[in-house]
Write an enzyme that holds these catalytic residues in place. Structure first.
Site, PDB file in Angstrom:
ATOM      1  N   LYS A 155       0.090   3.758  -2.685  1.00 27.74           N
ATOM      2  CA  LYS A 155      -0.897   4.839  -2.597  1.00 27.74           C
ATOM      3  C   LYS A 155      -0.248   6.202  -2.439  1.00 27.74           C
ATOM      4  CE  LYS A 155      -4.558   1.805  -0.877  1.00 27.74           C
ATOM      5  NZ  LYS A 155      -3.924   0.533  -0.522  1.00 27.74           N
ATOM      6  N   SER A 165      -5.982   3.484   4.034  1.00 26.20           N
ATOM      7  CA  SER A 165      -5.341   2.681   2.989  1.00 26.20           C
ATOM      8  C   SER A 165      -6.373   1.810   2.276  1.00 26.20           C
ATOM      9  CB  SER A 165      -4.227   1.811   3.573  1.00 26.20           C
ATOM     10  OG  SER A 165      -3.372   1.331   2.557  1.00 26.20           O
ATOM     11  N   SER A 202       0.804  -1.231   0.000  1.00 23.94           N
ATOM     12  CA  SER A 202       0.000   0.000   0.000  1.00 23.94           C
ATOM     13  C   SER A 202       0.830   1.271   0.000  1.00 23.94           C
ATOM     14  CB  SER A 202      -0.963   0.003   1.186  1.00 23.94           C
ATOM     15  OG  SER A 202      -2.077  -0.818   0.909  1.00 23.94           O
TER      16      SER A 202
END
Length: 389
Positions: free
Chosen positions: A53, A110, A50
């Site tokens: 992101k 997230s 993640s």
């Protein structure tokens, strides 16, 4: 005795040929000077999970700056976004939030569904958005980075390095400082849901103000963290942790050593650090989620016991919660024509001119189909009788 046992387990793992307890990328840098204070395997290819992101957010920031979208642009959760694996926002299909709220949820929670929804909104579709991500990586000189999706769920071809992640984080802060409060937020309230960050430093390490965590089996537990304390502005990257405890405590350990002067500039800057271009990314699946996981975690605990039960911790500060409230705009469906506005009323008949003390004659045109003569009273219909069973 417990600590001795942990050390023995770690030694047994090394002798057995398993991955050594310390073989994960670590990086500490000064954000003000770009000086590297510590680097270990910082150019080693790694799956970002993640931490992807961070780039998703950066592309959205660029598109806002270009005027292609605004913070008020509705972001709708498509069926494709909804079907992604957790972590998720909890929003149903066709529900919408503003792009601003979506970015907060993306960074703090997230949420994979929100990452996809942002990509579809900003890029038109996932493929176009991913192309923008890779274009930004090229422009930034992230030579060890390649993206295949906007959320970070595992794809063998999605790869980065600690060095590249640090540079990306610095570009976000340098180019879009107005959005930095998003990265220091520890919780987003969405309706009755409380979406909390996994960045433990935001709640228990004074001066922590960002940025992002990530986890998939192939990567282990990752973090990019920033701290402002005593006039110093530092950035740490920890990849491949065996637990959230280890990941967060290792980042705090790096910060404290940098703040105390124990770690000093080594003559390199983030821009002069090299990447191991062409090397295969490390795959942590067997050690994090596979048959060797329990043994590996014990080895990591033996090598780095900070934060375990009955052990000291670097995360002991009381930091006020920084919260943000997002709003569910409800369900929005596209492709449905809105009703046309009602046309303004235009009278079809002119109002009669009425002289004083003169009763006007009824106008036959007001009751089409009913003949009306002047001076004739028209009775109202009689009321309908009540029904009696």
């Amino acid at each position: 005795m417990a600590f001795v046992r942990r050390l023995l387990v770690a030694l047994m793992l090394v002798l057995a040929g398993l991955v050594p307890a310390w073989a994960t990328p670590l990086l500490l840098a000064d954000r003000a000077t770009l000086d590297v204070l510590y680097a270990e395997d910082a150019g080693l290819p790694w799956h970002p999970a993640s931490l992807t992101k961070l780039m998703t957010a950066y592309v959205a920031f660029e598109e806002i700056a270009a005027g292609n979208v605004t913070l008020d642009t509705p972001v709708t959760i498509s069926r494709k976004a909804f079907n992604l694996a957790p972590s998720k926002s909890g929003l149903p299909v066709d529900s919408a939030i503003t792009l601003k709220d979506a970015l907060y949820i993306l960074i703090v929670k997230s949420a994979n569904d929100v990452a996809m929804a942002i990509a579809e909104t900003v890029g038109g579709n996932e493929a176009n958005f991913v192309a923008k991500m890779n274009d930004v990586a090229r422009r930034m000189g992230l030579t060890g980075t390649h993206y295949t999706n906007p959320h970070g769920l595992h794809d063998p071809a999605q790869v980065t390095t600690a060095r590249d992640l640090a540079i990306l984080a610095l570009y976000i802060e340098q180019s879009f400082p107005q959005y930095m409060p998003m990265f220091s937020t520890s919780v987003v309230n969405l309706g009755k849901a409380k979406l909390e960050s996994n960045n433990g430093l935001l709640k228990s390490f004074a001066g922590a103000n960002g940025m992002k965590t990530g986890y998939v089996c192939a990567s282990g537990l990752n973090i990019v963290a920033t701290v402002d304390r005593n006039g110093r502005r530092l950035l740490a990257v920890v990849l491949g942790g065996s637990s959230g405890r280890e990941r967060n405590e290792r980042a705090a350990d790096l910060f404290l050593k940098g703040l105390s002067g124990q770690l000093r500039p080594n003559g390199q800057t983030l821009l002069t650090l090299g990447n191991a271009v062409g090397a295969a990314p490390t795959d942590m699946r067997s050690l994090i989620c596979g048959k060797d996981a329990a043994t590996y975690v014990k080895a990591q605990e033996a090598a780095f016991p900070m934060g375990l039960k009955d052990q000291p911790s670097f995360l002991t500060d009381q930091v006020a919660e920084r919260a943000y409230t997002a709003v569910d705009l409800g369900r929005i469906r596209t492709g449905i024509a809105l009703p046309r506005p009602r046309p303004p009323h235009v009278p079809q008949f002119s109002m009669p001119t009425v002289a004083d003390n003169v009763t006007p004659a009824p106008d036959a045109t007001l009751r089409p189909g009913i003949p009306v003569s002047a001076g004739v009273m028209i009775p109202y219909p009689m009321p309908r009788p009540s029904f009696r069973p």
